[in-house]
Design an enzyme around this catalytic site. Structure first.
Site, PDB file in Angstrom:
ATOM      1  N   LEU A 151      37.244  86.935  73.127  1.00 40.02           N
ATOM      2  CA  LEU A 151      38.494  87.304  73.782  1.00 40.02           C
ATOM      3  C   LEU A 151      38.486  88.771  74.177  1.00 40.02           C
ATOM      4  O   LEU A 151      38.042  89.626  73.416  1.00 40.02           O
ATOM      5  CB  LEU A 151      39.682  87.044  72.855  1.00 40.02           C
ATOM      6  CG  LEU A 151      39.788  85.650  72.233  1.00 40.02           C
ATOM      7  CD1 LEU A 151      41.037  85.566  71.357  1.00 40.02           C
ATOM      8  CD2 LEU A 151      39.817  84.578  73.314  1.00 40.02           C
ATOM      9  N   CYS A 261      36.486  95.822  68.620  1.00 41.74           N
ATOM     10  CA  CYS A 261      35.249  95.033  68.597  1.00 41.74           C
ATOM     11  C   CYS A 261      33.980  95.856  68.793  1.00 41.74           C
ATOM     12  O   CYS A 261      33.121  95.890  67.914  1.00 41.74           O
ATOM     13  CB  CYS A 261      35.318  93.941  69.665  1.00 41.74           C
ATOM     14  SG  CYS A 261      36.565  92.679  69.334  1.00 41.74           S
TER      15      CYS A 261
END
Length: 437
Positions: A151, A261
């Site tokens: 995502l 991330c």
């Protein structure tokens, strides 16, 4: 299908809401009682475009529920997603304590067969550790699956509803069939489902994010070299991106990558390499270059003011690590603000979405503006740190009226060079010609 999502951060809440959207009954579990109570009352705890409307729709349809009671949710579900934080330790290794604690609790309370799905980004071998933890507590049959998410914050709902691929890491045919059934609404319209072993699935996520971090960093290196030789990075990236082996995405230069991330996953893969006696030299260089790139405009600001920022008022547009999110983890804005304050500057910042999260960290060390233009009142210079759409076409005349100096240091290359030139602004961007007044 009845599904439990343990953890309601970006990944967990978006995954749970979108799985409810396609007709499943979803039980979201979180240990934060206040957060759970808020979600029961329709309060979405994160900012993500498109999420709030979908969230409310599925609450009203009685397809999504919230609880602090893991056992209650576990008893009702066959598939259990672990969407838990894996923060980096001091050495960069992923902290699996949250994941293993829940695995332990599942082993204590599980009464019948479950598929335990690691949705969190975890090091290679985590599925084995989760399996061992649960098995040490129960004889009830279960399977552990690695199902990494891909995502993009700011596009997470869109990515969940329109995935590019679904990766299922499992050695169990039964578990693979259950996961295939769960993802059938996506795969029956052509989205590929890729089956592999758990360890390959776990590494795929780290490899993908680390590669994108390398790609961004390489483009930043090219941008910096463009400034040395008089080339225009915008033209270079168009030429490069037109090669379908490279593609246009992640070729936009700027003041480094951040977020939840890329920094974390690069660190974790570096640490995993060291544990196996392998040296990821490319990732070490990527991490080092990115650290410098994030604050590359601060020396430019110093040079503009003759070598000192003491007492200068610097306006900062944008605090989130990227547009369309309130996430400030590893945000370049924070690195710049910290350095500016150390050098004696005053900082006034504007970011309507991420402001509250920054206040929790910086408090009253900086001033927060009510809008983008009021941030410029008597500002000596403007630093742009986030590419929010509202910054793309500002009123340059109003900016000039408000600022002490018509000086913009643009970390996201928001404006065409001609626009700054026409409005007679000093304009320093990344990898492009310097516009002087």
């Amino acid at each position: 299908m009845n599904i439990t999502i343990v953890g309601t951060g970006y990944v967990g809440l978006v995954t749970g809401t979108t799985l409810a959207e396609i007709g499943n009954s979803v039980f979201c579990v979180d240990i934060d009682e206040k957060k759970v109570e808020g979600m029961k009352n329709g309060v979405v705890p994160i900012y993500e475009p498109g999420l709030e409307e979908m969230f409310h729709r599925n609450i009203q349809a009685n397809r999504i529920f919230f609880t602090t009671d893991l056992k209650e949710a576990l008893d009702k579900s066959e598939v259990i997603f672990l969407a838990l934080p894996t923060p980096p330790g001091e050495d960069g290794s992923a902290d699996l304590s949250y994941v293993l604690k829940v695995a332990n609790d599942i082993g204590d309370t599980m009464k019948d067969y479950k598929v335990i799905v690691n949705k969190s980004t975890v090091p290679v071998g985590t599925a084995d550790r989760v399996r061992q933890t649960i098995a040490s507590k129960t004889d009830v049959p279960f399977d552990v699956v690695s199902n990494p998410e891909f995502l993009r914050e700011g596009f997470a709902v869109e990515d969940c509803m329109n995935p590019s691929r679904v990766i299922i890491g499992s050695s169990s045919e039964k578990a693979r069939n259950i996961m295939a059934k769960l993802y059938q609404p996506f795969t029956n319209i052509g989205v590929p489902i890729i089956n592999m072993d758990e360890r390959s699935s776990e590494l795929t996520k780290y490899a993908a994010n680390s590669f994108l971090a390398v790609k961004i960093t390489f483009m930043n290196e090219i941008a910096n070299f463009c400034e040395k030789v008089g080339a225009d990075v915008d033209l270079v990236r168009l030429g490069m991106g037109s090669d379908d082996r490279i593609g246009h995405r992640f070729l936009f230069p700027g003041i480094g990558y951040g977020g939840s991330c890329f920094p974390k996953d690069v660190k974790a893969l570096l640490n995993s390499g060291k544990q196996e006696g392998y040296d990821f030299q490319l990732l070490e260089a990527t991490e080092s270059i990115n650290k410098t790139q994030k604050v590359i405009l601060v020396p430019e600001l110093e040079n503009y003011f003759g070598g000192s920022l003491q007492g200068k008022k610097i306006a900062v547009w944008g605090l989130a690590f990227k547009a369309n999110t309130d996430d400030i983890r590893e945000a370049s804005s924070l690195d710049n603000i910290k350095l500016l304050l150390e050098k004696g500057a005053q900082v006034v910042a504007y970011d309507n979405i991420a402001e509250e999260n920054v206040k929790k960290i910086l408090g009253d060390k900086i001033t927060y503006a009510k809008d983008m233009y009021s941030a410029l009142d008597n500002a000596d210079a403007l630093l742009i740190a986030t590419e929010w759409p509202e910054f793309k076409n500002p009123n340059f005349e109003l900016m000039a009226e408000k600022m002490n100096n018509k000086a913009i240091f643009d970390g996201r290359n928001m404006f065409p060079l001609e626009l700054a030139e026409q409005n007679k602004f000093f304009y320093k961007s990344i990898g492009r010609k310097l516009i002087t007044q």
